[in-house]
Design an enzyme around this catalytic site. Structure first.
Site, PDB file in Angstrom:
ATOM      1  N   TYR A  57       0.865  -1.291   0.021  1.00 16.52           N
ATOM      2  CA  TYR A  57      -0.150   0.088   0.094  1.00 16.52           C
ATOM      3  C   TYR A  57       0.892   1.237   0.300  1.00 16.52           C
ATOM      4  O   TYR A  57       1.945   1.193   0.686  1.00 16.52           O
ATOM      5  CB  TYR A  57      -0.768   0.076   1.485  1.00 16.52           C
ATOM      6  CG  TYR A  57      -1.591   1.405   1.226  1.00 16.52           C
ATOM      7  CD1 TYR A  57      -3.063   1.503   0.785  1.00 16.52           C
ATOM      8  CD2 TYR A  57      -1.024   2.507   2.013  1.00 16.52           C
ATOM      9  CE1 TYR A  57      -3.733   2.506   0.888  1.00 16.52           C
ATOM     10  CE2 TYR A  57      -1.867   3.611   2.173  1.00 16.52           C
ATOM     11  CZ  TYR A  57      -3.062   3.687   1.606  1.00 16.52           C
ATOM     12  OH  TYR A  57      -3.646   5.010   1.515  1.00 16.52           O
ATOM     13  N   GLU A 101      -3.672   7.702  -3.794  1.00 17.76           N
ATOM     14  CA  GLU A 101      -3.517   6.175  -3.084  1.00 17.76           C
ATOM     15  C   GLU A 101      -3.296   5.194  -4.179  1.00 17.76           C
ATOM     16  O   GLU A 101      -3.996   5.135  -5.134  1.00 17.76           O
ATOM     17  CB  GLU A 101      -4.895   5.965  -2.365  1.00 17.76           C
ATOM     18  CG  GLU A 101      -4.541   4.817  -1.524  1.00 17.76           C
ATOM     19  CD  GLU A 101      -6.150   4.432  -0.558  1.00 17.76           C
ATOM     20  OE1 GLU A 101      -6.020   4.765   0.366  1.00 17.76           O
ATOM     21  OE2 GLU A 101      -7.083   4.440  -1.257  1.00 17.76           O
TER      22      GLU A 101
END
Length: 401
Positions: A108, A212
């Site tokens: 991530y 993101e």
């Protein structure tokens, strides 16, 4: 401001962020053509402004053309329900067909503003593919943060990068240290530095509020590629990026919220049935809280702001009445810069124009309050007056009951 995944990837590609080959498609035939051009295994991904699309059936891995056509036909036109859409879901009108990757690991990587630290902050985790909020709750030790210092000078020859108004603090040593905490070897650490630097540059130069990458895929061939991408722009900086306006997907936007933007109104639709019009964001939040405390449910957040005019107030009141879920309205105004008589004129003119078909509770206090009350009284409208905020909330909730 939200944009689709495919739009986010097109934007990030300009900054050198590694991405899989892909094409946006609006029909099953287009999806098949794209899959043939890309070749091999492809992924068909629904494009809506929401996460969790895979769990909702909006992402399909396809190994041949027949599977691509079947997946596209099923996804296009479906109402996709995820944890972010709510039970009503969102209609899918387009799919992204992308080249499948030989994935070894998933990370991530995100960049956002940490208000507590007053810094743009890079957030990374080994738990790619999971919601970062769940990781923060269950395994907070697996989340790593790195603040970007706008005062740190990073000459280009040391691996940093430059924007128009100076240098941004992307320190190579710190990024490589972060890569080590993500269990990346030396080769992948260098790729991570390059990837994170390019992503940081995109965040700053595009005036984002969030970038993101989840997941950030590491392939078995040793490549680091953004498997998914989410980009949110800071609305307050849109004036610097007029080209962003064309990225808006009107089908994804609430029509009342779009109308509110035309008049510079701070409006957000909610799921309740009590319409609210307030001046000041803090007072608006307090008004919604007290409605909840009294057993009611607010239908919207609406702050007319300190620079409101009679015309803007009238449009704000129309927005509330256009919501079919609204069964009663509470107007809570504390007159300061915005005067009560001006608010009253806006309310009365729009109510007379549209016709007032639901109960209206009004609480006015502050500048020109007596003049405002007189205007409402002389309007002939069926208005329920209240002196205090608690009294106003109780009265509007009683109207619903």
């Amino acid at each position: 401001m939200k944009i689709h995944e495919y739009q986010a990837k097109e934007l990030l590609r300009k900054f050198g962020v590694a991405l899989p080959e892909g094409r946006i498609c609006f029909s099953a035939d287009e999806a098949v053509a794209a899959a043939k051009d890309i070749g091999g295994t492809v992924v068909v991904k629904a494009q809506i402004h929401a996460g969790g699309r895979g769990k909702g059936g909006g992402v399909k891995v396809c190994k041949d053309i027949d599977e691509v056509r079947d997946a596209a036909q099923k996804i296009l036109g479906m109402t996709l329900v995820t944890h972010q859409t709510g039970p009503e879901g969102k209609m899918v009108g387009k799919v992204l067909v992308e080249k499948g990757l030989n994935i070894d690991r998933e990370l991530y990587l995100g960049i956002t503003l940490d208000r507590a630290a007053s810094r743009v902050t890079l957030i990374a985790s080994t738990e790619g593919g999971m919601e970062i909020e769940k990781v923060a709750t269950k395994n907070p030790e697996k989340i790593h943060r790195l603040s970007l210092d706008p005062l740190v000078m990073n000459p280009k020859d040391s691996g940093g990068w430059t924007v128009e108004n100076g240098n941004i603090g992307v320190d190579k040593k710190e990024l490589l240290d972060l890569a080590g905490r993500l269990n990346l070897d030396e080769g992948l650490s260098e790729k991570f530095f390059s990837f994170a630097s390019n992503l940081s540059k995109a965040y700053i130069e595009c005036d984002c509020s969030l970038v993101e990458i989840n997941p950030l895929a590491i392939t078995k061939e040793g490549e680091m590629i953004a498997l998914d991408a989410k980009v949110l722009f800071d609305d307050n900086a849109i004036f610097r990026h007029q080209d962003y306006v064309q990225l808006t997907d009107l089908s994804e936007e609430n029509p009342l919220e779009l109308e509110a933007k035309k008049f510079d109104l701070n409006y957000i639709s909610l799921s309740g049935n009590i319409g609210c019009m307030v001046n000041g964001a803090g007072l608006a939040m307090a008004t919604m809280d007290i409605i909840k405390l009294c057993g009611g449910e607010p239908a919207n957040f609406l702050d007319v702001g300190g620079g409101a005019t009679k015309e803007r107030v009238a449009e704000a009141f129309k927005l509330i009445l256009h919501d079919p879920n609204v069964k009663a309205v509470l107007i809570n105004i504390f007159g300061g810069i915005v005067k009560c008589d001006m608010i009253a004129e806006g309310i009365s003119s729009s109510a007379m124009e549209m016709g007032l078909s639901v109960p209206l509770v009004v609480r006015l206090q502050g500048t020109n309050v007596e003049a405002g009350r007189a205007i409402l009284k002389s309007s002939g409208l069926n208005i329920i007056s209240a002196e205090g905020l608690s009294e106003a909330a109780e009265k509007v909730v009683d109207c619903i009951k």
